[in-house]
Enzyme design. Structure first.
Site, PDB file in Angstrom:
ATOM      1  N   CYS A 136      41.833  29.770  46.976  1.00  0.00           N
ATOM      2  CA  CYS A 136      42.138  28.337  47.000  1.00  0.00           C
ATOM      3  C   CYS A 136      41.495  27.675  48.213  1.00  0.00           C
ATOM      4  CB  CYS A 136      43.657  28.116  47.014  1.00  0.00           C
ATOM      5  SG  CYS A 136      44.135  26.377  47.019  1.00  0.00           S
ATOM      6  N   CYS A 139      43.654  24.953  49.795  1.00  0.00           N
ATOM      7  CA  CYS A 139      44.767  25.482  50.595  1.00  0.00           C
ATOM      8  C   CYS A 139      44.286  25.988  51.962  1.00  0.00           C
ATOM      9  CB  CYS A 139      45.450  26.639  49.867  1.00  0.00           C
ATOM     10  SG  CYS A 139      45.959  26.286  48.180  1.00  0.00           S
ATOM     11  N   ASP A 140      43.187  26.724  51.966  1.00  0.00           N
ATOM     12  CA  ASP A 140      42.809  27.479  53.159  1.00  0.00           C
ATOM     13  C   ASP A 140      41.517  27.027  53.834  1.00  0.00           C
ATOM     14  OD1 ASP A 140      45.041  29.097  52.701  1.00  0.00           O
ATOM     15  OD2 ASP A 140      43.912  30.402  51.346  1.00  0.00           O
TER      16      ASP A 140
END
Length: 315
Positions: A136, A139-140
């Site tokens: 992701c 997300c990261d």
């Protein structure tokens, strides 16, 4: 084999399942949550989470999921660390069976089993998960500012993730197995025109390496041909963008799915093709796949279940 009744059965945990449990409990519906094989969902394998509201300095994935779980327990949800293995949605109440053969007769069901990212199957992927390997970018990606990263995939999702990471990272390698991108023409042009994205065509990743974290990847160009050549790239992050598997196998075709296998819902609701069965989180969301959006649909599913029960009070 035990048999019991419940007004709301929640299959799956994660932000969607636990949030559904919070709302259903507060409505005095006494929900039963089956957490499944991965209590807390994919976020339990995530290290730092910085984009979920309420955590101004960030939070570890397992810690945040425990907080939401404890909140569901506080309001009276019953949580079981088991899987539902069979369901029968042909009539209400719905007959659901867990892995031990126990039967739950549920007046309503909320499916929140999530979707699992597809991985290449390399042993190193597991070794460096949370230490450089991610599925992701949204997300990261923040953790890789001014660093070198790689994205695996050749479709629109891979191109989108590469472009997103290019706005943060120093350099992005786009590793493509074929000699062309499967993405739309618009996405192809955007990637090709991005100065800090390098497309590596005809390449397969064969291993990842590093000491305390990911430091690089070994690739093979023209694998399994006489022209095969091996080389390495220095990277701090390795992002998989080759798709997700919605966790719907246990449904045995009893709910309508889209072409990718995600549960279809009706309009802006969480209603599925079966009255009284609702879907929340990534199992019904091929687009956003974020913790906050999953939690939101968990809330909506609980409210939809509550309204359904009120309208069908004969149950």
């Amino acid at each position: 084999m035990a048999e019991e009744n419940t007004r709301v059965l929640i299959i799956g945990s994660g932000p969607a399942g636990y949030t559904a449990g919070i709302y259903a409990s507060r409505a005095n519906l006494q929900p039963v949550i089956y957490e499944g094989m991965q209590p807390g969902g994919q976020l339990t394998q995530t290290t730092e989470i910085e984009n979920f509201p309420g955590y101004p300095t960030g939070v570890q994935g397992p810690e945040m999921m425990d907080h939401i779980r404890q909140q569901a327990l506080r309001f009276g949800a019953e949580i079981r660390s088991k899987e539902i293995s069979k369901v029968d949605f042909s009539k209400r109440p719905f007959r659901c069976e867990d892995e031990d053969g126990n039967v739950i007769m549920a007046e309503t069901v909320i499916v929140s089993t999530g979707a699992s990212a597809k991985y290449l199957g390399l042993p190193d992927e597991e070794k460096f998960r949370g230490l450089g390997v991610s599925a992701c970018a949204t997300c990261d990606g923040f953790f890789y500012r001014k660093k070198n990263v790689a994205v695996v995939g050749g479709g629109d999702t891979a191109c989108e993730e590469a472009l997103y990471l290019a706005s943060l990272a120093k350099k992005v390698y786009l590793i493509v197995r074929k000699d062309y991108l499967r993405a739309s023409d618009v996405m192809k042009k955007r990637v090709e025109n991005c100065e800090n994205i390098e497309i590596l065509f005809n390449c397969n990743t064969v291993s990842l390496f590093g000491t305390d974290g990911l430091e690089g990847a070994t690739l093979v160009r023209h694998k399994d041909t006489p022209e095969a050549e091996s080389f390495s790239i220095d990277i701090d992050g390795f992002f998989l963008a080759i798709g997700h598997h919605p966790n719907t196998g246990f449904l045995d075709g009893q709910l309508e799915l889209d072409s990718e296998g995600y549960i279809k819902v009706q309009g802006a609701t969480t209603h599925t093709s079966v009255e009284g069965v609702f879907a929340a989180g990534d199992v019904a969301d091929p687009r956003y796949r974020q913790a906050i959006t999953a939690a939101g649909t968990g809330c909506r599913a609980a409210l939809d279940a509550e309204h359904f029960l009120m309208e069908h009070s004969e149950l």
